[in-house]
Write a protein that holds these residues in place. Structure first.
Motif, short mmCIF file in Angstrom:
data_model
loop_
_atom_site.label_atom_id
_atom_site.label_comp_id
_atom_site.label_asym_id
_atom_site.label_seq_id
_atom_site.Cartn_x
_atom_site.Cartn_y
_atom_site.Cartn_z
N ALA A 1 8.39 46.82 70.34
CA ALA A 1 8.56 45.92 71.47
C ALA A 1 8.68 46.30 72.73
N GLY A 2 10.01 46.74 72.31
CA GLY A 2 11.23 47.70 73.86
C GLY A 2 9.96 49.25 74.63
N ALA A 3 9.32 49.32 73.83
CA ALA A 3 9.89 50.67 73.90
C ALA A 3 8.05 50.84 73.67
N SER B 1 15.55 51.84 65.88
CA SER B 1 15.46 50.28 65.83
C SER B 1 16.97 50.56 67.19
N GLY B 2 16.64 50.35 69.07
CA GLY B 2 17.53 50.76 69.45
C GLY B 2 19.07 49.59 68.88
N ALA B 3 18.50 48.51 67.95
CA ALA B 3 20.38 47.45 67.68
C ALA B 3 21.12 49.31 66.83
N GLY C 1 20.69 52.18 66.85
CA GLY C 1 20.80 53.82 66.97
C GLY C 1 20.54 53.95 69.11
N GLY C 2 20.55 52.51 69.22
CA GLY C 2 20.52 52.56 70.67
C GLY C 2 19.17 53.25 71.06
N CYS C 3 18.81 53.52 72.86
CA CYS C 3 17.77 53.65 72.95
C CYS C 3 17.36 54.66 73.07
N GLN C 4 18.21 55.83 72.96
CA GLN C 4 17.02 57.29 72.09
C GLN C 4 16.71 56.74 70.89
N ALA C 5 17.01 55.37 70.03
CA ALA C 5 15.54 55.01 68.56
C ALA C 5 14.85 54.74 69.15
N GLU C 6 14.69 54.04 70.40
CA GLU C 6 13.55 52.79 70.83
C GLU C 6 12.63 53.72 71.88
N CYS C 7 12.78 54.34 72.58
CA CYS C 7 12.12 55.02 73.77
C CYS C 7 12.12 56.05 73.39
N GLY C 8 13.50 56.75 73.12
CA GLY C 8 12.90 58.86 72.47
C GLY C 8 12.31 58.54 71.18
N VAL D 1 21.91 55.29 75.52
CA VAL D 1 22.38 54.32 74.97
C VAL D 1 21.08 52.52 75.32
N CYS D 2 21.72 51.45 74.50
CA CYS D 2 20.93 50.08 74.92
C CYS D 2 21.30 49.61 75.61
N ASP D 3 21.43 48.80 76.68
CA ASP D 3 22.36 48.37 77.34
C ASP D 3 21.27 47.41 78.29
N PRO D 4 20.39 46.59 77.06
CA PRO D 4 19.86 45.46 78.31
C PRO D 4 20.53 44.42 78.73
N ILE D 5 20.50 44.43 80.67
CA ILE D 5 21.47 43.51 80.67
C ILE D 5 20.44 41.61 80.11
N PRO E 1 17.47 47.77 81.41
CA PRO E 1 16.81 48.80 82.28
C PRO E 1 15.13 49.25 81.17
N CYS E 2 14.66 48.09 80.26
CA CYS E 2 13.80 48.70 79.37
C CYS E 2 13.27 49.28 80.18
N ALA E 3 12.22 48.49 80.74
CA ALA E 3 10.93 48.73 82.05
C ALA E 3 11.07 49.91 82.20
N LEU E 4 11.97 50.77 82.94
CA LEU E 4 12.46 51.82 83.61
C LEU E 4 12.51 53.07 82.14
N ARG E 5 13.12 52.52 81.38
CA ARG E 5 13.14 53.72 80.83
C ARG E 5 11.39 53.93 79.52
N ASN E 6 10.78 52.55 79.90
CA ASN E 6 9.56 52.60 79.11
C ASN E 6 9.34 53.74 80.82
N ARG F 1 24.42 49.18 71.60
CA ARG F 1 23.87 48.67 71.22
C ARG F 1 23.17 47.46 70.76
N GLU F 2 22.74 47.20 72.13
CA GLU F 2 22.01 45.67 72.14
C GLU F 2 22.79 45.01 72.29
N THR F 3 23.72 45.16 72.34
CA THR F 3 24.92 43.91 72.29
C THR F 3 24.36 43.46 73.86
S1 SF4 Z 1 17.17 49.74 76.35
FE1 SF4 Z 1 15.76 47.68 76.28
S2 SF4 Z 1 14.05 49.44 75.45
FE2 SF4 Z 1 16.31 50.36 75.30
S3 SF4 Z 1 16.76 50.35 73.54
FE3 SF4 Z 1 17.52 49.00 74.43
S4 SF4 Z 1 16.28 46.93 74.29
FE4 SF4 Z 1 14.63 48.68 74.04
#
Ligand code: SF4
Lengths: 289, 222
Positions: free
Chosen positions: A116-118, A161-163, A165-172, A208-212, A219-224, A267-269
């Motif tokens: 969903a994040g990506a 999964s971001g949790a 492998g970080g965002c590289q695993a999701e948006c990457g 990295v995965c660092d959702p506020i 930064p999820c939307a930006l990374r999309n 990782r998503e924490t």
């Molecule tokens: S930063 Fe956002 S889009 Fe990227 S992996 Fe984490 S939750 Fe998903």
């Protein structure tokens, strides 16, 4: 059957088929569905992707938390001003990606691709390619199968999964899936698809995965938005004939190992990156109370 | 290595923002309704771990309410569930709680009604929209709701297990997994099967006088 890109490429070459065709053959065999059923389901997926990519372009959609929203519309308006630096295709692609992300954050309907994040990246990439290359829906659907094949290889050999492998695993991963799909739609070879997918992963390796506040917004939307651009330029690199020095399977493995080396805070924490910047922490406090 | 279908990768179709905080939450709510019934006018959600911390921002609260109202995880009305509950006269409440050693995304859902005793389930959202139900009214269980599932509570006497399994086999249903736990002389059995469980099987198993409780739940579409 295939677990690795190497095997999928071998099948493509032996049977003289495209990645999408091999993926479809496998799906019919393994999940015992009919061709028609498969196409129907993918048409439905494409319909939902189109809706989510457009929904926030002409009306402001805010997230459930109230933290973000309205940015897709801003970009769309900016695009109409004709004074953009990077040009209409890129700006429009970013706007579409943001649109799906904003729909997602507002509890709207999306297709997780691969998560969903990506979820903004693949729809935007394929719809941008559809506009640019004048493709039919049927052709775009083939691109979705190609993307699924690439995503399957990543999910099997690493993680999406971001949790984990970080965002590289999701948006990457989403960008890699999109890049490979666009190459096929633009007439590139299966090899070129995997070169493109490799570029997309290499370009953001270590992200990295660092959702506020732990919310899938910033930064999820930006990374999309940057993810779809990553996918598009990776496709162009491969279509220009540039080859990835490291084969895709090894790139996937590298991405996985990088993910394993990442501390849990990234990782998503929501304990590292911009999530624990002073502003990120302040927003978190506000959201939780 | 788990095999993936294309719609595991390009999918599921879901309501955002997060498969574990929204889709998973809606599924746990829906399973609670399937198990505990529709006879309730008040629901209390005890939220544990990350569910407790971010339920508002993720819309987990709306998804849980939607689930107990019977909505599936891709229902676009999920976000309107509070209004729908109100219209149906169902009250709801969220309480942050420590449920002990549990998965971080765990909820205890208590159904209340005027003339019945409270009943509850505990479930966790374990990622990607998948869930695990771990407790029903104090009975420890473990099932995902991905398969048709039979929940049976009975006085443990010799031969009862084979009686149950032969009813299932005689109805031409294959057992995918089976778990039995026992406390004193009362056993709880969770059977996951490969095909849909109908009324007939439930009636036939209920004929055994050892049976205290039996419930069949069929998986919802993803
Ligand atoms: S930063 Fe956002 S889009 Fe990227 S992996 Fe984490 S939750 Fe998903």
């Amino acid at each position: 059957m295939f677990n690795k890109a190497e095997e999928l490429l071998r099948l493509c070459n032996e049977k003289n088929k495209r990645i999408s065709e091999i993926v479809i053959e496998k799906e019919i065999k393994v999940n015992k569905t009919s061709y028609e059923d498969l196409m129907d389901r993918m048409h439905n997926v494409l319909r939902i992707m189109k809706d989510s990519s457009k929904a926030a372009l002409d009306k402001e959609i805010r997230s459930v938390s109230g933290l973000t929203g309205g940015d897709a519309k801003k970009l769309e308006e900016y695009n109409k001003s004709n004074e953009t630096l990077t040009g209409s295709l890129i700006i429009s692609a970013m706007a579409k990606a943001l649109s799906t992300s904003e729909v997602n954050a507002s509890m709207g309907r999306i297709v997780a691709a691969p998560t969903a994040g990506a979820s903004g990246i693949i729809p935007s990439a394929l719809l941008s390619a559809q506009e640019k290359l004048n493709l039919t829906d049927e052709q775009v659907i083939m691109g979705l199968f190609t993307a699924a094949g690439i995503g399957e290889i990543i999910a099997k050999n690493a993680t999406v999964s971001g949790a984990e492998g970080g965002c590289q695993a999701e948006c990457g991963s989403a960008a890699a899936m999109a890049a490979g799909a666009i190459v096929e739609l633009a007439g590139g070879s299966p090899e070129a698809s995997f070169h493109a997918a490799s570029f997309a992963l290499v370009n953001i390796m270590g992200l990295v995965c660092d959702p506020i506040g732990g919310l899938v917004e910033y930064p999820c939307a930006l990374r999309n938005a940057s993810g779809v651009v990553n996918g598009l330029i990776s496709a162009d690199l491969a279509l220009a004939g540039i080859k990835s020095l490291v084969p895709f399977d090894e790139v996937v493995d590298s991405m996985y190992r990088v993910g394993k080396m990442m501390p849990e805070a990234l990782r998503e924490t929501a304990l590292g990156g911009v999530a624990n910047s002073p502003t990120g922490e302040e927003i978190k406090r506000r959201l939780l109370n | 290595m788990k095999d993936y279908g294309v719609f595991d990768v390009i999918g599921p179709v879901m309501i955002g923002p997060s498969s574990s905080h929204t889709a998973g939450a809606a599924r746990i709510g829906k399973i609670a309704r399937d198990i505990l019934g529709t006879d309730f006018n008040r629901v209390i959600f005890y939220l544990h771990g990350s569910f407790a911390k971010t339920y508002k921002g993720h819309g987990t609260d709306k998804a849980l309410v939607a689930g107990v109202l019977g909505m599936g995880p891709s229902d676009e009305n999920l976000r309107n569930s509070f209004e729908i509950a109100q219209a149906q006269g169902i009250a709801y409440e969220f309480i942050e709680a420590d449920l002990g050693y549990q998965h971080p995304n765990t909820v205890k859902i208590v159904f209340k009604s005027k003339d019945k005793k409270d009943s509850y389930i505990i479930g966790s959202s374990i990622g990607g929209g998948n869930v695990l139900i771990t407790n029903i009214n104090g009975n420890k269980v473990e099932f995902t709701g991905d398969y048709p599932t039979l929940l049976i509570k009975y006085y443990d006497r010799k031969g009862i297990i084979s009686r149950i399994t032969s009813v299932i086999a005689n109805n031409d249903i294959n057992i995918a997994s089976m778990k039995v736990t026992r406390e004193d002389n009362i056993a709880t059995m969770v059977v996951e099967t490969d095909s849909v469980i109908g009324e007939k099987i439930i009636n036939e198993i209920s004929e055994a006088e050892e049976i205290i409780y039996i419930k069949g739940i069929n998986p919802m579409l993803r």
